[in-house]
Design a protein around this motif. Sequence first.
Motif, short mmCIF file in Angstrom:
data_model
loop_
_atom_site.label_atom_id
_atom_site.label_comp_id
_atom_site.label_asym_id
_atom_site.label_seq_id
_atom_site.Cartn_x
_atom_site.Cartn_y
_atom_site.Cartn_z
N LEU A 63 41.25 47.63 29.88
CA LEU A 63 41.70 46.23 29.93
C LEU A 63 43.22 46.14 30.09
N ALA A 64 43.94 47.10 29.53
CA ALA A 64 45.39 47.10 29.71
C ALA A 64 45.74 47.27 31.18
N GLY A 65 45.03 48.18 31.87
CA GLY A 65 45.26 48.33 33.31
C GLY A 65 44.89 47.07 34.07
N PHE A 66 43.79 46.43 33.67
CA PHE A 66 43.35 45.17 34.28
C PHE A 66 44.43 44.10 34.12
N ALA A 67 44.95 43.95 32.90
CA ALA A 67 45.97 42.94 32.63
C ALA A 67 47.28 43.27 33.33
N ALA A 68 47.66 44.56 33.35
CA ALA A 68 48.89 44.95 34.03
C ALA A 68 48.78 44.69 35.53
N GLY A 69 47.61 44.95 36.11
CA GLY A 69 47.42 44.66 37.53
C GLY A 69 47.54 43.19 37.83
N SER A 70 47.02 42.34 36.93
CA SER A 70 47.13 40.90 37.12
C SER A 70 48.58 40.44 37.07
N ALA A 71 49.33 40.97 36.11
CA ALA A 71 50.75 40.59 36.00
C ALA A 71 51.54 41.10 37.20
N MET A 72 51.30 42.34 37.60
CA MET A 72 52.03 42.91 38.73
C MET A 72 51.69 42.16 40.02
N ARG A 73 50.46 41.71 40.17
CA ARG A 73 50.08 40.95 41.35
C ARG A 73 50.93 39.70 41.49
N GLN A 74 51.10 38.97 40.38
CA GLN A 74 51.90 37.76 40.46
C GLN A 74 53.36 38.07 40.73
N LEU A 75 53.88 39.14 40.12
CA LEU A 75 55.28 39.50 40.34
C LEU A 75 55.51 39.94 41.77
N VAL A 76 54.57 40.67 42.35
CA VAL A 76 54.71 41.09 43.75
C VAL A 76 54.72 39.88 44.66
N LEU A 77 53.82 38.92 44.42
CA LEU A 77 53.80 37.70 45.23
C LEU A 77 55.12 36.95 45.12
N ALA A 78 55.67 36.88 43.91
CA ALA A 78 56.92 36.15 43.71
C ALA A 78 58.08 36.83 44.42
#
Length: 690
Positions: free
Chosen positions: A464-479
């Motif tokens: 789940l930590a990897g899942f959550a980190a991927g979600s956060a990184m996805r938004q940061l990459v888009l930004a």
Amino acid sequence: MIAASLNSALGRAGLLLMLAASVIGALTIVVGVWQDDRRLVRQAPRYAWMALAGAVLSVVMMQRALITRDFSLAYIQQVGSDATPRLYNIAAMWSALEGSILLWGITLAAFTAAVAWRFRKRNGDELVGWALVVMFVVTAFFAMLSFGPADAFAAGAANFNPIDATGPNPLLQNHILVLFHPPILYLGYVGFTVPFAFAIAALITGRLGEGWLEETRRWALFAWAFLTIGILLGGWWSYEVLGWSGVWAWDPVENASLLPWLTGTAYIHSVLVQERRGMLRVWNLSLLIATFSLTILGTFLTRSGVIQSVHAFGNGPVGAWLLGGFIVTVVVSLGLIAWRGDRLRSPGTIDSPLSREGAFLANNVLFTLFAFVVLLGTVFPLLIEAVQDRRTVVGAPYFDRLSMPIGIVLLFLMAVAPVLPWRKASQELLVTRLFWPAWCGVAALAFAVVVGADGWAPLVAFGLAGFAAGSAMRQLVLATRRQGWRGLVGRANGGMVVHIGVIMIAVALAASNSFTHSATLELEQGQVTEWGGHTFELESVTTEINDAESERALNANVMLDGAQVYSPALTTYLSIGQTIGTPSVRTGLANDIYLTLEPGAEPGDSTATIRVFVKPMILWLWLGGLTMGIGTLLAAFPSDRRRRAIDPVSAPIPDGRPLATTSTAATATTAPVSITTDLVTSTEAGEHDD
């Protein structure tokens, strides 16, 4: 003797000034509002500065008394000593009850003055005026404690011999973090007084729209950040000093700091829903009230003597006062919410559980449940003792067993919530946005299995930590694709950086708690002992005395992996005859090697008994805390898009006159103007709210 009387006289004069200025300031505003006399209300800031001046004077006199070893004061007799190193002599002010209340008072006076200065162009506004009244009342309460039951300037025993002075607790004078951990923690505790004061002011004035939230957003954010850093520094201090190799023991005083952090974290998330859709108003008010009330309760637990803890100050005369303050705060606050109940109805409802607001509501429930679990485990022994007159202990297994599933669900929410839009999410949208985060979770789980992790709880946490980190990184990459590195600035994306820090801490805790292994080794000079993939060789057992001849350290000098000598020790404080262990730690990116010396060795011995702990990923705890601090700074400043937005709710008019008070009925029944309407324009609608 003249200098001694000067310290006491000026110190108490400063406390009296703080008390008088706070009381007069509060009364001035109340009378001004009652008589509709804006001139009186505008005088309030000068009383805030007078209270701060009094607090500064009292603290300066206390520091002077500590530096000059003014043993005519009872407090200096308790915590002062000629043998205390000068650096820790400064920290001695907050090493016992009276000085800690003094520190609380000056911090509170500083926040009150800061609020008066920040809103100086709106000091005729009733909302600001009532907020200052609340802060003045709280300041007066702590000034009264310092002037009365917790008087740091009370005269000491006339026949006291300075030779008998022992100084602070040895645990409070053997690590540099004692200079920073309590003050930073207090900044977090006291900082939440500001949003609490504005919440009470909104209830009193009936201005229950979203304006007061915008006024206090950064105050709450920085208070939360200080509380976070203070808690992490406390864990670091515990790890480096106490010799048990852990960072969190579910100690009652540790729990007392965690409780307001949990409710404060829930508030920081929940407030976004009210700002955006005008919902969860009662939730937000209740969370703020709970956060402030829990800081008072934590102060009571720490300073009343009702609990036994390495962090507690023992029996003190302020327990009844603090408990009374806690009860009054809760009763008055809940009474105001009940009074304004009809006007707190939200103009909208949650359209779907699969929405941003639905996720935030679930977040509120989980954090509140977490806080209840911790509160119950902390106060249950006190209730049993009060009712049945017997002692009981609620240990770590209770907290671990109940907090683990809550933490796992929170990690899942951290993965899903950032990609949810407002109002409702379609299945196709979720599949698209969660595709790469889900693969990150799978990769993290696979990596954990490959490196040898086992057990369902840590594996679920890693996945789940990897899942959550991927979600956060996805938004940061888009930004960053849209705006470059400037896209990291703003509440939404700064919050994602904070999430990454939280994930790092969660992974570190899961790894260290699940995969720590230890052994007791009998080492002999000239012989290499192998254990856990490491080698240990005892070089010598030596003793050393510090320059002031107040401490004697018995060191076991151990060569670790043939590379460097580490020296765990037993340190004896000669003035009080107390011996405490001092660990020695080799810190690494993958794990720490933590050494402690067991009793029994003597200087010159050729053998020593060493306790060894191999602690995985401890460094990631501190790196995660640093990441959270960076994310908080990014979240505190508006993004480029937000700067271009106009906030018609709370912005002062250009000439600085007070805002016109809108109809309270209209405020309660009309949907709020969204401050982010023009921000969500991309195909990723709902992801870029700042």
